[in-house]
Design a protein around this motif. Structure first.
Motif, short mmCIF file in Angstrom:
data_model
loop_
_atom_site.label_atom_id
_atom_site.label_comp_id
_atom_site.label_asym_id
_atom_site.label_seq_id
_atom_site.Cartn_x
_atom_site.Cartn_y
_atom_site.Cartn_z
N SER A 113 10.40 22.64 -10.33
CA SER A 113 9.87 21.42 -9.75
C SER A 113 9.16 21.71 -8.43
N LYS A 114 9.65 22.67 -7.66
CA LYS A 114 9.03 23.03 -6.40
C LYS A 114 7.69 23.73 -6.62
N ILE A 115 7.63 24.56 -7.65
CA ILE A 115 6.40 25.27 -7.99
C ILE A 115 5.34 24.31 -8.52
N LEU A 116 5.79 23.27 -9.20
CA LEU A 116 4.90 22.37 -9.93
C LEU A 116 3.82 21.74 -9.04
N SER A 117 4.20 21.28 -7.86
CA SER A 117 3.21 20.61 -7.00
C SER A 117 2.09 21.56 -6.60
N LYS A 118 2.43 22.83 -6.35
CA LYS A 118 1.42 23.83 -6.00
C LYS A 118 0.54 24.15 -7.22
N ASP A 162 4.61 33.32 -3.97
CA ASP A 162 4.42 32.64 -2.68
C ASP A 162 5.61 31.74 -2.37
N TYR A 163 6.13 31.06 -3.40
CA TYR A 163 7.30 30.19 -3.21
C TYR A 163 8.48 31.01 -2.73
N LEU A 164 8.70 32.18 -3.32
CA LEU A 164 9.82 33.04 -2.91
C LEU A 164 9.66 33.47 -1.46
N ILE A 165 8.47 33.89 -1.10
CA ILE A 165 8.22 34.35 0.27
C ILE A 165 8.42 33.23 1.26
#
Length: 398
Positions: A358-363, A386-389
């Motif tokens: 869900s966090k990745i989805l917006s990007k 990028d999300y992990l970093i």
């Protein structure tokens, strides 16, 4: 309308008659009449062989009276020992039929106009002369042992009483079937149904649908004709044909199977190969969303659709992509949902939970909008990394 039609049978004299629908492919004749399309001789032979692999019942291979290459390639196809019946097209002229006999075909189509506008302006003739020429041609063809289809050109715009008389005279002369031609694609499914039902109610003869796509209804009209009792359907690969084309073979096969629920013997796994070859030979590329065989027709991006297709493909697919040589694809883009994100990453070898997806989805959605397209796997992985970093995570913690 539909009350008198059964999905597998039609009612004749109060008795349910088991039906078999046969395909007559005219890619090599009507399809090649597409403006600008020319098949090389070897291409025509190979297309005939591919049609035979699919299981087409009859192949209309060309016009022998043209002579030259046309006649030469027809003879090659006849000598190819195909399972399909091989038909040649003719005007209602004895000379034409003699050329067909010389080619060794087992069937002929004898074509003449039946509409008053064609009779007056094209033929500059009369109804009586049309009947005379048709009868003489049919009788000559039958004397030479040929299967005969009588083509009522522009049947859809013909006077109904004269059309019935034409069909009756054709049958009396020995014709095996009538080809009902919607030559300028002017019909709609209801009018088509009524026209074919009128013929079947009055005359016991096989009827072939030959429909053109000028108004985008060639396939629908052909299927309506089948529902009314027609048991032959004229088709071309990829819907090739004059002006807007004809009813397409791939659409008709799958409409008979999936819409009318006819069990057919056609080799569906060969359809994609056939369509791609004809597309190359005709220089008419298949567009990605082409019905039945387009590369993108089993691509799902919308979150709701992708989620349903992942849980059970039948939620959004009426036949499987494997049936026609295609593959299902989940596309990641603006309309994707978390289920698609998780699925695609999983296929790449990355497992994420619902929260991460869900966090990745917006990007993902924002990137798709900025790029105006779906994302590649590399772009999806980059967003994930990028999300992990940004969150101080590593691969094991995600």
């Amino acid at each position: 309308m539909y009350n008198c039609i059964q999905r597998y049978n039609y009612i004749k004299g109060g008795v349910h008659v088991k039906r078999k629908i046969r395909l007559v492919d005219t890619t090599l004749r009507d399809g090649e009449q597409t403006a600008g399309v020319v098949f090389a001789n070897e291409e025509k032979v190979y297309i005939a062989k591919l049609l035979d692999k699919v299981g087409v019942d009859q192949i209309e291979v060309g016009i022998p009276v043209m002579g030259g290459d046309e006649k030469e390639v027809i003879k090659k196809i006849v000598d190819s020992n195909l399972n399909a019946s091989i038909m040649a097209w003719n005007r209602a002229v004895i000379k034409d039929i003699k050329e067909s006999v010389d080619c060794g075909v087992d069937a002929v189509a004898i074509s003449i106009s039946t509409s008053d506008i064609h009779i007056k302006y094209k033929l500059k003739s009369s109804r009586a002369d049309v009947l005379r020429k048709m009868i003489e041609s049919v009788q000559f063809a039958k004397e030479n042992g040929l299967y005969v289809s009588v083509n009522a050109e522009d049947a859809s715009r013909s006077d109904r009483e004269f059309l019935l008389k034409f069909v009756e005279k054709a049958k009396d002369a020995g014709a095996d079937r009538i080809r009902f031609c919607d030559t300028v694609g002017t019909l709609n499914p209801i009018d088509t149904f009524n026209a074919i039902k009128m013929i079947k109610d009055n005359i016991d003869i096989d009827v072939e649908m030959h429909t053109h796509n000028d108004l985008g209804m060639a396939t629908a009209n052909a299927i309506a004709g089948v529902m009314a009792g027609a048991n032959f359907v004229g088709v071309t690969v990829n819907g090739l044909g004059e002006r807007a084309g004809n009813a397409s073979l791939e659409e008709i096969i799958m409409a008979l199977k999936c819409s009318l629920k006819f069990q057919n013997k056609y080799n569906l796994s060969e359809i994609k190969n056939l369509c791609e070859y004809v597309a190359r030979a005709s220089d008419r590329p298949l567009y990605p969303w082409k019905t039945v065989v387009g590369d993108s027709i089993f691509s799902h991006e919308s979150g709701i659709h992708a989620d349903g297709a992942l849980k059970n493909p039948k939620t959004y697919e009426i036949f499987s992509p494997e049936e026609v040589g295609l593959q299902r694809r989940i596309v990641i883009g603006k309309h994707s949902g978390t289920a698609a994100i998780k699925n695609r990453l999983s296929q790449i070898g990355i497992t994420v939970d619902n929260y991460t997806a869900s966090k990745i989805l917006s990007k993902v959605r924002a990137t798709s909008v900025s790029l105006k397209r779906a994302l590649s796997d590399r772009e999806l992985i980059s967003i994930y990394e990028d999300y992990l970093i940004e969150n101080g995570l590593d691969m094991k913690e995600a």
